[in-house]
Design a protein around this motif. Structure first.
Motif, short mmCIF file in Angstrom:
data_model
loop_
_atom_site.label_atom_id
_atom_site.label_comp_id
_atom_site.label_asym_id
_atom_site.label_seq_id
_atom_site.Cartn_x
_atom_site.Cartn_y
_atom_site.Cartn_z
N SER A 1 66.45 -46.18 37.00
CA SER A 1 65.93 -46.56 35.68
C SER A 1 65.01 -45.47 35.11
N GLU A 2 64.27 -44.80 35.97
CA GLU A 2 63.41 -43.70 35.51
C GLU A 2 64.25 -42.54 34.99
N LEU A 3 65.32 -42.23 35.72
CA LEU A 3 66.22 -41.17 35.27
C LEU A 3 66.87 -41.53 33.95
N GLN A 4 67.27 -42.78 33.81
CA GLN A 4 67.92 -43.21 32.57
C GLN A 4 66.96 -43.10 31.38
N ARG A 5 65.70 -43.39 31.61
CA ARG A 5 64.71 -43.22 30.52
C ARG A 5 64.46 -41.74 30.25
N ALA A 6 64.40 -40.95 31.30
CA ALA A 6 64.12 -39.51 31.14
C ALA A 6 65.25 -38.79 30.42
N VAL A 7 66.48 -39.18 30.73
CA VAL A 7 67.66 -38.55 30.11
C VAL A 7 68.13 -39.49 29.01
N ASP A 8 67.40 -39.49 27.92
CA ASP A 8 67.62 -40.39 26.80
C ASP A 8 69.07 -40.29 26.31
N GLY A 9 69.71 -41.47 26.17
CA GLY A 9 71.06 -41.52 25.63
C GLY A 9 72.17 -41.61 26.66
N VAL A 10 71.86 -41.37 27.93
CA VAL A 10 72.90 -41.46 28.97
C VAL A 10 73.17 -42.93 29.28
N SER A 11 74.45 -43.29 29.33
CA SER A 11 74.80 -44.67 29.68
C SER A 11 74.67 -44.87 31.19
#
Length: 136
Positions: free
Chosen positions: A54-64
């Motif tokens: 979840s942290e990575l998903q927030r950091a890499v904005d826009g990645v599904s």
């Protein structure tokens, strides 16, 4: 330029691997690594350190979720990222760079900074190009 002159691997490997050769496995590897999500994940892990999904998903904005999962699996399969499951309830999964991944993240980070610093110049060049080619 010959393969031997181009190859950073040295003369002993020059004829084995050539990223410019269509069927060379290094070209397929290069294509996997050049994927935008992979590059952004490597940069995020390199700059922020170990992260949960979840942290990575927030950091890499826009990645599904799907693309993040696929990219992380590819990076893990290629020996760049480690996935660690901590035996807690619920289980905590953390992603971190392995030595190869750290090595690549160090190389990729300046490219990201260069893109940030040169975007305005490239956008201006794009507008000029589009104006010059608008008539056909």
């Amino acid at each position: 330029m010959t393969t031997q002159e181009r190859s950073p691997a040295g003369p002993e490997r020059a004829h084995e691997l050539d990223v410019f050769a269509q069927l060379c496995p290094s070209r397929a590897m290069f294509a996997e690594l050049a994927d935008k999500w992979s590059m952004l994940i490597l940069m995020s892990l390199g700059e922020l350190g170990p992260q949960r999904f979840s942290e990575l998903q927030r950091a890499v904005d826009g990645v599904s979720r799907k693309m993040l999962t696929q990219s992380l699996r590819t990076l893990e399969r290629n020996g760049l990222v480690r996935r660690t499951v901590h035996p807690e309830t619920p289980p905590r999964v953390v992603y971190d760079l392995l030595p190869l991944g750290r090595e690549l993240a160090v190389l990729v980070a300046p490219l990201g900074r260069w893109a940030e610093e040169r975007t305005e110049l490239m956008l201006a060049a794009r507008e000029e190009f589009d104006r010059a080619h608008a008539d056909g």
